[in-house]
Design a protein around this motif. Structure first.
Motif, mmCIF file in Angstrom:
data_model
loop_
_atom_site.group_PDB
_atom_site.id
_atom_site.type_symbol
_atom_site.label_atom_id
_atom_site.label_comp_id
_atom_site.label_asym_id
_atom_site.label_seq_id
_atom_site.Cartn_x
_atom_site.Cartn_y
_atom_site.Cartn_z
ATOM 1 N N THR A 43 2.866 -3.661 2.537
ATOM 2 C CA THR A 43 2.971 -2.373 1.864
ATOM 3 C C THR A 43 4.495 -1.789 1.845
ATOM 4 O OG1 THR A 43 0.777 -1.930 2.315
ATOM 5 C CG2 THR A 43 2.203 0.034 1.740
ATOM 6 N N GLU A 44 5.089 -1.861 2.831
ATOM 7 C CA GLU A 44 6.409 -1.478 2.772
ATOM 8 C C GLU A 44 7.453 -2.139 2.104
ATOM 9 O OE1 GLU A 44 5.985 0.610 7.430
ATOM 10 O OE2 GLU A 44 6.871 -1.490 7.062
ATOM 11 N N LYS A 75 -2.059 2.061 -3.124
ATOM 12 C CA LYS A 75 -2.355 3.011 -1.797
ATOM 13 C C LYS A 75 -2.271 4.340 -2.170
ATOM 14 C CE LYS A 75 -1.830 -1.122 0.637
ATOM 15 N NZ LYS A 75 -3.038 -1.239 1.547
ATOM 16 N N SER A 76 -2.748 5.087 -1.188
ATOM 17 C CA SER A 76 -2.834 6.436 -1.267
ATOM 18 C C SER A 76 -1.443 7.129 -1.359
ATOM 19 C CB SER A 76 -3.815 7.115 -0.288
ATOM 20 O OG SER A 76 -3.064 6.888 0.962
ATOM 21 N N ARG A 77 -1.660 8.471 -1.700
ATOM 22 C CA ARG A 77 -0.014 9.201 -1.681
ATOM 23 C C ARG A 77 0.331 9.261 -0.191
ATOM 24 N NH1 ARG A 77 1.262 14.291 -1.084
ATOM 25 N NH2 ARG A 77 3.397 15.223 -2.353
ATOM 26 N N ARG A 78 -0.647 9.616 0.638
ATOM 27 C CA ARG A 78 -0.415 9.746 1.965
ATOM 28 C C ARG A 78 0.309 8.703 2.618
ATOM 29 N NH1 ARG A 78 -2.023 13.654 5.610
ATOM 30 N NH2 ARG A 78 -3.707 14.419 4.243
ATOM 31 N N THR A 79 -0.157 7.558 2.438
ATOM 32 C CA THR A 79 0.307 6.107 2.844
ATOM 33 C C THR A 79 1.750 6.167 2.372
ATOM 34 O OG1 THR A 79 -1.653 5.100 2.997
ATOM 35 C CG2 THR A 79 0.128 3.665 2.685
ATOM 36 N N ILE A 80 2.272 6.250 1.300
ATOM 37 C CA ILE A 80 3.359 6.087 0.445
ATOM 38 C C ILE A 80 4.525 7.109 1.100
ATOM 39 C CG2 ILE A 80 4.614 6.483 -1.749
ATOM 40 C CD1 ILE A 80 2.663 4.022 -1.641
ATOM 41 N N GLN A 85 8.961 7.715 4.705
ATOM 42 C CA GLN A 85 9.557 8.239 5.843
ATOM 43 C C GLN A 85 10.055 6.935 6.864
ATOM 44 O OE1 GLN A 85 6.478 10.655 7.411
ATOM 45 N NE2 GLN A 85 7.012 12.478 6.351
ATOM 46 N N ARG A 86 9.467 5.772 6.737
ATOM 47 C CA ARG A 86 9.738 4.874 7.864
ATOM 48 C C ARG A 86 11.094 4.266 7.118
ATOM 49 N NH1 ARG A 86 8.113 -0.769 9.550
ATOM 50 N NH2 ARG A 86 8.989 -0.815 11.570
#
Length: 247
Positions: A43-44, A75-80, A85-86
């Motif tokens: 995902t990243e 993916k969800s907004r929270r996941t993005i 951030q990472r």
């Protein structure tokens, strides 16, 4: 993420550009994906690819909203938000909060892909609405050698634990290199249920292990990452067993 009021405009996006050519941008993204291939999740990597794809007009700068990125990668907004951030903590991107000039309401962040060698390129902070900056260094200007030992260069970054920084600073004397070692610790232990103090302790112990073999190592940071991974995994598994048998 640094929260400042920046007006979204073409002039701002041009100021934020971190590359002179698309080829430089492409090469930088390839270097990041190679360097962190064992640390980044699928995902990243997908999010980084999307940011790369939409950073062509203003080279290195994209301004997709998190919802749009989420739809593009499924993916969800929270996941993005977590992924961005990472990527920012690893030094791959930098995020800027933006406001519309029409109503001064918040709009999509500008997300900037950083050069792999940030010390070789000076990236301008965009003009903020509160007050202008004085004597801003022109973008992409090589820093002078006389600035390498200033207090600003040797100050401890707030996101690095004090104990970890103090130890490495007594051996390395380079903030950039210390940041590289802490990024290795943070990225390797990212998905493990370890407290910050435990991560710092692992990083310190791994540094001593690496230092004892330093003369034999061609790539100390690669060896260091391997030691951190082994130590963190051992501590994590030990903690799981303790929870099972004590429960």
């Amino acid at each position: 993420m640094k929260r400042i009021d920046i007006l979204a405009s073409e002039a701002t996006f041009e100021t934020l550009e971190t590359f002179e050519t698309i080829e430089q941008l492409n090469e930088t993204v390839r270097e990041y994906k190679c360097k962190y291939k064992e640390m980044l999740t699928n995902t990243e990597i997908s999010v980084l690819d999307i940011l790369h794809r939409y950073s062509a007009k203003y080279k290195g700068v994209s301004f997709l909203c998190k919802n749009t990125i989420g739809k593009l990668v499924g993916k969800s907004r929270r996941t993005i938000i977590r992924v961005c951030q990472r990527l920012e903590e690893l030094g791959i991107i930098r995020q800027y909060a933006m406001k519309r000039a029409s109503d001064m309401q918040q709009t999509s962040n500008a997300i900037v892909i950083l050069p792999t060698k940030c010390d070789d390129v000076v990236v301008n902070e965009p003009h903020v609405t509160q007050e202008p900056k004085e004597n801003v260094t022109p973008r992409k200007t090589l820093p002078s050698k006389t600035n390498t030992n200033t207090k600003e260069r040797t100050a401890k970054p707030a996101w690095i634990p004090q104990a970890f920084f103090a130890l490495l600073d007594s051996h390395i004397h380079s903030v950039k290199e210390i940041e590289e070692y802490w990024r290795s610790v943070y990225a390797t232990t990212y998905r493990m249920n370890l407290a910050l103090e435990e991560r710092a302790a692992i990083g310190i112990e791994a540094f001593f292990a690496m230092k004892s073999r330093l003369k034999q190592l061609r790539k100390p940071i690669a060896y260091y990452t391997g030691v951190v991974k082994r130590m963190a995994k051992q501590r994590y598994v030990t903690g799981l067993f303790a929870d099972v048998f004590n429960g």
